[in-house]
Motif scaffolding. Structure first.
Motif, short mmCIF file in Angstrom:
data_model
loop_
_atom_site.label_atom_id
_atom_site.label_comp_id
_atom_site.label_asym_id
_atom_site.label_seq_id
_atom_site.Cartn_x
_atom_site.Cartn_y
_atom_site.Cartn_z
N LEU A 173 46.32 41.20 85.05
CA LEU A 173 46.51 42.65 84.98
C LEU A 173 46.15 43.34 86.29
O LEU A 173 46.37 44.54 86.45
CB LEU A 173 45.65 43.26 83.86
N CYS A 174 45.53 42.60 87.22
CA CYS A 174 45.10 43.18 88.51
C CYS A 174 44.00 44.21 88.32
O CYS A 174 43.83 45.08 89.16
CB CYS A 174 46.27 43.91 89.16
N SER A 175 43.32 44.20 87.20
CA SER A 175 42.40 45.29 86.88
C SER A 175 41.10 44.74 86.29
O SER A 175 41.09 43.65 85.72
CB SER A 175 42.99 46.19 85.78
N LYS A 176 40.04 45.52 86.38
CA LYS A 176 38.84 45.21 85.61
C LYS A 176 39.13 45.54 84.15
O LYS A 176 39.82 46.51 83.84
CB LYS A 176 37.65 46.07 86.08
N LEU A 177 38.56 44.74 83.25
CA LEU A 177 38.92 44.92 81.84
C LEU A 177 38.38 46.22 81.26
O LEU A 177 38.91 46.71 80.26
CB LEU A 177 38.45 43.72 81.02
N TYR A 178 37.34 46.78 81.88
CA TYR A 178 36.83 48.05 81.34
C TYR A 178 37.75 49.22 81.66
O TYR A 178 37.58 50.32 81.19
CB TYR A 178 35.39 48.33 81.82
N GLU A 179 38.79 48.98 82.51
CA GLU A 179 39.72 50.06 82.86
C GLU A 179 40.92 50.13 81.92
O GLU A 179 41.67 51.10 81.96
CB GLU A 179 40.30 49.83 84.26
N LEU A 183 45.27 48.08 73.57
CA LEU A 183 46.66 48.23 73.13
C LEU A 183 47.62 47.93 74.29
O LEU A 183 48.69 47.36 74.08
CB LEU A 183 46.88 49.65 72.60
N ASP A 184 47.23 48.29 75.50
CA ASP A 184 48.10 48.03 76.66
C ASP A 184 48.34 46.52 76.81
O ASP A 184 49.47 46.07 76.97
CB ASP A 184 47.45 48.59 77.94
N LEU A 185 47.27 45.73 76.74
CA LEU A 185 47.46 44.27 76.87
C LEU A 185 48.30 43.74 75.71
O LEU A 185 49.21 42.93 75.91
CB LEU A 185 46.11 43.54 76.91
N LEU A 186 48.02 44.21 74.49
CA LEU A 186 48.77 43.70 73.34
C LEU A 186 50.26 44.03 73.46
O LEU A 186 51.11 43.22 73.11
CB LEU A 186 48.19 44.28 72.04
N ASN A 281 52.75 60.54 83.54
CA ASN A 281 52.93 60.15 84.95
C ASN A 281 51.60 60.22 85.70
O ASN A 281 51.27 59.33 86.50
CB ASN A 281 53.92 61.09 85.65
N GLU A 282 50.86 61.30 85.44
CA GLU A 282 49.63 61.51 86.21
C GLU A 282 48.52 60.54 85.81
O GLU A 282 47.57 60.33 86.54
CB GLU A 282 49.18 62.97 86.05
N ARG A 283 48.65 59.91 84.64
CA ARG A 283 47.62 58.95 84.19
C ARG A 283 48.07 57.51 84.39
O ARG A 283 47.51 56.60 83.78
CB ARG A 283 47.33 59.17 82.71
N ALA A 284 49.08 57.30 85.23
CA ALA A 284 49.70 55.97 85.30
C ALA A 284 49.54 55.30 86.67
O ALA A 284 50.47 54.67 87.17
CB ALA A 284 51.18 56.08 84.94
N GLY A 285 48.37 55.41 87.28
CA GLY A 285 48.17 54.78 88.59
C GLY A 285 48.27 53.26 88.52
O GLY A 285 47.97 52.65 87.49
N GLY A 391 51.81 46.16 88.19
CA GLY A 391 52.44 47.25 87.44
C GLY A 391 51.35 48.11 86.81
O GLY A 391 50.16 47.76 86.84
N THR A 392 51.78 49.20 86.21
CA THR A 392 50.83 50.14 85.60
C THR A 392 50.18 49.56 84.34
O THR A 392 50.88 48.98 83.51
CB THR A 392 51.59 51.42 85.15
N HIS A 393 48.87 49.70 84.22
CA HIS A 393 48.20 49.41 82.94
C HIS A 393 47.42 50.64 82.53
O HIS A 393 46.68 51.20 83.32
CB HIS A 393 47.29 48.18 83.07
N PHE A 394 47.64 51.05 81.29
CA PHE A 394 47.08 52.33 80.85
C PHE A 394 45.64 52.19 80.40
O PHE A 394 45.26 51.21 79.76
CB PHE A 394 47.93 52.91 79.73
N SER A 395 44.86 53.20 80.70
CA SER A 395 43.48 53.23 80.22
C SER A 395 43.47 53.73 78.77
O SER A 395 44.49 54.23 78.27
CB SER A 395 42.60 54.07 81.15
#
Ligand SMILES: Cc1cc2nc3c(=O)[nH]c(=O)nc-3n(C[C@H](O)[C@H](O)[C@H](O)COP(=O)(O)OP(=O)(O)OC[C@H]3O[C@@H](n4cnc5c(N)ncnc54)[C@H](O)[C@@H]3O)c2cc1C
Length: 456
Positions: A173-179, A183-186, A281-285, A391-395
């Protein structure tokens, strides 16, 4: 400035925009692609190693399940190389380095069962999700309120299993899991088919470099791509849009936006996008990622019985994979620095980053890893027209609050890009699938009767 009229404008000549373009081309629908960069490909970028052998600084690997990408590779006369995996893999987990046959570090039966059960739980929950409406799933709200780190803590019991699963997911995911929201991973798992498919999608790569695919596709589009044309403003009504770049004004019946939502947020819309879509869009870094390519005289690790694959949670390098070209004596190791490590190194000089990563490789593969011929790198968060990867992963909270706006057309605006895929989100395969889907919506409208005009 004169206004040119055209049926469709596609924004972005990444794989997704190009896939939309191919579909419109087949139907002989007039279109133009506007691309901010001076090249096609977006998150796909290759360079030639010492002037001859291509290497990928962006997207590279293809899974056996990436049917659309494999078809394009065949249609455009390119060859797939099977990723070298013979020999032992290195695992550097919690400071302990070990070599292990196969896809797992050496662990006790209890630890193995812990990993199996965790994956089983992920697969079973992802099966309850609809790829096109994850926000409607049973338990969606509950799962979207939990970070992946919380989920991992709850569903693993042994230290090694937990660290191993965390490492695999952080790399994927290129991310720390706390971010990231659970549901995003699923959702990603469901669109890939299973957690194992998602975690092992590095089976093949394109011998000529992934960019050769987008180059060939873009050349086949016969001058319909305008490079160096970032779209700044879009004025839209129910059935048309006017698109402004610095030196072009185009009027179109339909518009396909084939770019990640974080970059959609940089375009000025009149009227402004509906609030929920703008907030999405604004929450999708995109998370941070740096890809570094180490070139050696030969793949020396193979002689030592190593596959060239190394996983580490100690950083900065999280994963290495052998990308040695099949028709050359050179050895190539691809290294990925992801998430917080990539974010920390982003302000370093390129030279300092390469040095740090090279020291890291010496820890895995010994002194010989210091003796590189060349090192190349790309820091994707510093790329103005991407700002991260893969790619984008949502918090937490974003998918259930704003997710339903992600594919929904708004008047003449249609959405593509791997972030909008319902198969293999965040992969090249997802880029193609989303581009084809958006083109289909537009084609149905342009060719269709009253029903499709009401629908789109
Ligand atoms: C380092 C890295 C490694 C990866 N590895 C893999 C891998 O091994 N396998 C895999 O399947 N996937 C991988 N990916 C993911 C893959 O690259 C993407 O899923 C895919 O390429 C996305 O394509 P896209 O067309 O949706 O978006 P993009 O490629 O981002 O294309 C969007 C395009 O829009 C353009 N653009 C942006 N703003 C504007 C504007 N205002 N006006 C005009 N044009 C604009 C951009 O320049 C870009 O060309 C990787 C990504 C990265 C960064």
């Amino acid at each position: 400035m004169s206004i040119k009229e055209i049926d469709v404008v596609i924004i972005g000549a990444g794989l997704s925009g190009l896939s939309s373009a191919l579909e419109l081309n087949k139907q002989k629908i007039p279109f133009v692609v506007l691309e901010a960069r001076n090249r096609a490909g977006g998150r796909i970028h290759s360079i030639n190693l010492e002037g001859d052998v291509p290497i990928d600084l962006g997207a590279q690997w293809i899974s056996p399940y990436h049917e659309r990408v494999k078809k394009l590779v065949g249609d455009y006369g390119l060859r797939l190389v099977t990723t070298y995996r013979k020999g032992k893999t290195i695992y550097d987990i919690d400071g302990v380095i070990q070599e292990s046959e196969g896809a797992w570090p050496k662990m006790s039966l209890i630890e193995k069962v812990d990993v199996w059960n965790f994956k089983k739980e992920l697969n079973s929950l992802s099966n309850q999700i609809r790829c096109d409406q994850p926000w409607e799933s049973k338990m969606a709200r509950e799962l979207d309120q939990k970070t992946l780190e919380e989920f991992l803590q709850k569903h693993t019991y042994t230290k090694l299993a937990r660290s191993f699963c965390r490492l695999l997911l952080e790399e994927a995911l290129c991310s720390k899991l706390y971010e990231v929201s659970t549901l995003d991973l699923l959702w990603c798992i469901k669109t890939a088919g299973s957690i194992d498919r998602l975690l092992t999608a590095e089976d093949f790569w394109i011998e000529e470099g992934a960019e050769s695919l987008v180059k060939r596709v873009s050349e086949s589009l016969d001058g319909k791509i305008l490079y160096g044309s970032p779209v700044k403003t879009i004025n839209y009504e129910d059935h048309q849009a006017i698109i402004y770049t610095d030196d072009q004004t185009l009027k179109a019946k339909k518009l396909i936006l084939a770019l990640p939502p974080n970059l959609v947020a940089r375009i000025k819309f009149a009227p402004p996008l509906p609030a929920n879509r703008a907030q999405l869009n604004e929450r999708a870094g995109l998370p941070s990622v740096i890809k570094i390519i180490f070139v050696y005289n030969n793949p020396f690790w193979r002689e030592r019985g190593l596959s060239g694959i190394a996983y580490s949670n100690q950083g900065p390098v999280k994963l290495t994979i052998d990308s040695s070209p099949p028709n050359s004596k050179k050895g190539v190791l691809t290294a990925l620095i992801t998430g917080d490590f990539a974010q920390q190194l982003t302000d370093w000089s390129s030279q300092k980053r390469k040095e740090e990563a090279r020291k890291n490789l010496a820890r895995f593969f010994g002194e010989e890893a210091i003796h590189t011929r060349e090192i190349y790198e790309e820091n994707w968060s510093a790329e103005e027209w991407t700002r991260g990867g893969y790619g984008t992963h949502f918090s937490p909270g974003v998918i259930t609050q704003f997710g339903k706006t992600i594919f929904k057309p708004i008047g003449p605006l249609h959405w593509a890009g791997t972030e909008t895929a319902t198969e293999w989100r965040m992969y090249m395969e997802g880029a193609v699938q989303s581009g084809e889907r958006a083109a289909k919506e537009v084609i149905e409208y342009l060719n269709g009767g009253i029903f499709s005009r009401i629908l789109f």
